[in-house]
Scaffold this motif. Structure first.
Motif, PDB file in Angstrom:
ATOM      1  N   LYS A 154      68.624  85.605  41.490  1.00 13.86           N
ATOM      2  CA  LYS A 154      67.566  84.074  42.433  1.00 13.86           C
ATOM      3  C   LYS A 154      67.809  82.637  40.745  1.00 13.86           C
ATOM      4  CE  LYS A 154      65.926  86.635  46.242  1.00 13.86           C
ATOM      5  NZ  LYS A 154      64.825  86.790  47.219  1.00 13.86           N
ATOM      6  N   ALA A 155      67.203  83.537  39.671  1.00 12.59           N
ATOM      7  CA  ALA A 155      67.071  82.764  38.606  1.00 12.59           C
ATOM      8  C   ALA A 155      68.139  82.197  38.121  1.00 12.59           C
ATOM      9  CB  ALA A 155      66.128  84.006  37.739  1.00 12.59           C
ATOM     10  N   ARG A 156      68.940  83.109  37.929  1.00 11.50           N
ATOM     11  CA  ARG A 156      70.756  82.626  37.816  1.00 11.50           C
ATOM     12  C   ARG A 156      71.117  80.973  38.726  1.00 11.50           C
ATOM     13  NH1 ARG A 156      72.064  87.814  35.923  1.00 11.50           N
ATOM     14  NH2 ARG A 156      72.043  87.584  33.766  1.00 11.50           N
ATOM     15  N   ALA A 157      70.711  81.582  40.008  1.00 11.07           N
ATOM     16  CA  ALA A 157      70.958  80.336  40.698  1.00 11.07           C
ATOM     17  C   ALA A 157      70.224  79.199  41.046  1.00 11.07           C
ATOM     18  CB  ALA A 157      71.195  81.478  42.662  1.00 11.07           C
ATOM     19  N   ILE A 158      68.983  79.376  40.238  1.00 13.00           N
ATOM     20  CA  ILE A 158      68.360  77.807  40.629  1.00 13.00           C
ATOM     21  C   ILE A 158      69.381  76.767  39.698  1.00 13.00           C
ATOM     22  CG2 ILE A 158      66.319  77.139  39.570  1.00 13.00           C
ATOM     23  CD1 ILE A 158      64.929  79.643  39.827  1.00 13.00           C
ATOM     24  N   PRO A 159      69.056  75.556  40.915  1.00 11.23           N
ATOM     25  CA  PRO A 159      69.728  74.043  39.718  1.00 11.23           C
ATOM     26  C   PRO A 159      68.942  74.271  38.735  1.00 11.23           C
ATOM     27  CG  PRO A 159      69.493  73.719  42.223  1.00 11.23           C
ATOM     28  CD  PRO A 159      69.019  75.456  41.900  1.00 11.23           C
ATOM     29  N   GLY A 160      69.530  73.694  37.589  1.00 13.12           N
ATOM     30  CA  GLY A 160      68.723  73.435  36.836  1.00 13.12           C
ATOM     31  C   GLY A 160      68.483  74.781  35.160  1.00 13.12           C
ATOM     32  N   VAL A 161      69.079  75.446  35.779  1.00 12.69           N
ATOM     33  CA  VAL A 161      69.226  76.680  34.841  1.00 12.69           C
ATOM     34  C   VAL A 161      69.798  77.258  34.143  1.00 12.69           C
ATOM     35  CG1 VAL A 161      68.119  79.442  34.672  1.00 12.69           C
ATOM     36  CG2 VAL A 161      67.241  78.377  36.231  1.00 12.69           C
ATOM     37  N   SER A 173      73.584  85.575  26.018  1.00 11.73           N
ATOM     38  CA  SER A 173      73.102  84.734  25.677  1.00 11.73           C
ATOM     39  C   SER A 173      72.336  85.191  25.032  1.00 11.73           C
ATOM     40  CB  SER A 173      72.968  84.296  27.704  1.00 11.73           C
ATOM     41  OG  SER A 173      72.103  86.057  27.757  1.00 11.73           O
ATOM     42  N   LEU A 174      71.783  85.662  24.437  1.00 10.18           N
ATOM     43  CA  LEU A 174      70.522  85.607  23.628  1.00 10.18           C
ATOM     44  C   LEU A 174      70.234  85.070  22.087  1.00 10.18           C
ATOM     45  CD1 LEU A 174      68.875  87.913  21.887  1.00 10.18           C
ATOM     46  CD2 LEU A 174      70.289  88.469  20.471  1.00 10.18           C
ATOM     47  N   ASP A 175      71.630  84.145  21.719  1.00 10.47           N
ATOM     48  CA  ASP A 175      71.706  83.377  20.698  1.00 10.47           C
ATOM     49  C   ASP A 175      69.935  81.853  21.526  1.00 10.47           C
ATOM     50  OD1 ASP A 175      72.424  84.699  18.678  1.00 10.47           O
ATOM     51  OD2 ASP A 175      73.802  83.644  18.673  1.00 10.47           O
ATOM     52  N   ARG A 176      71.104  81.620  23.149  1.00  9.87           N
ATOM     53  CA  ARG A 176      69.835  80.560  23.630  1.00  9.87           C
ATOM     54  C   ARG A 176      68.416  81.101  23.786  1.00  9.87           C
ATOM     55  NH1 ARG A 176      73.585  77.272  26.761  1.00  9.87           N
ATOM     56  NH2 ARG A 176      71.880  75.810  27.001  1.00  9.87           N
ATOM     57  N   ALA A 177      67.963  82.367  23.546  1.00  8.24           N
ATOM     58  CA  ALA A 177      66.814  82.603  24.571  1.00  8.24           C
ATOM     59  C   ALA A 177      65.955  82.657  23.341  1.00  8.24           C
ATOM     60  CB  ALA A 177      66.647  84.502  24.734  1.00  8.24           C
TER      61      ALA A 177
END
Length: 173
Positions: free
Chosen positions: A126-133, A160-164
């Protein structure tokens, strides 16, 4: 204090600053009765007019025993100095922590489970589906027992570690 500001050597400046602060404190305590008497005479002149008998009584009381008035003022000065120093320290720590967090943490939001419960895969989707995420990085923790010792393990999505976070690699990627 002025001499401390003019020295380039940090140790000499620190010693001069400490001596200046201690000397100023001693001077303020010693001169407090004289300063209190002058201040009460000048600043307290309007109290009888503004507050009547109470203003006259308070002004006379302060002038009657300038040592007590000075000691009270010195105690208040020390208390106020401690509060100011604590406030400066707290603001400095807050700024340092925020700067370090901004330098090492790239995520805008963090979702955490309550207690020991991890966040379910459904919530992650659900978090991945939020627009803008843009990116969702999942991190998991577990405790392990190795040779009689309990150790904490952490697993993270390396794609995706380097983005977090903003890791500083010593070698490799």
């Amino acid at each position: 204090v002025a001499a401390a500001a003019m020295h380039a050597d940090l140790v000499t400046s620190a010693v001069l600053l400490a001596a200046g602060v201690a000397g100023s404190l001693v001077a303020a305590v010693v001169l407090a009765p004289v300063i209190a008497q002058v201040v009460v005479r000048v600043a307290g002149a309007g109290y009888p007019l503004a507050f009547g008998a109470v203003g006259q009584l308070s002004r006379r009381n302060a002038l009657r025993n300038p040592r007590r008035t000075g000691a009270t003022a010195a105690a208040l000065m020390i208390g106020l100095s401690l509060v100011a120093a604590t406030s400066v320290l707290a603001a400095s720590l807050t700024t340092s922590i925020n700067t370090e967090t901004d330098a090492t943490f790239g995520a805008d939001y963090v979702l955490t489970g309550s207690g020991q419960s991890p966040i379910s895969a459904e919530i992650i989707d659900k978090a991945r589906a939020i627009p803008g995420v843009d990116t969702v990085t999942r991190q998991r923790y577990a405790l392990a027992h190795v040779n009689g010792f309990q150790i904490a393990l952490s697993g993270v999505d390396t794609a995706s570690l380097d983005r977090a976070v903003k890791p500083q690699y010593l070698a490799g990627s």
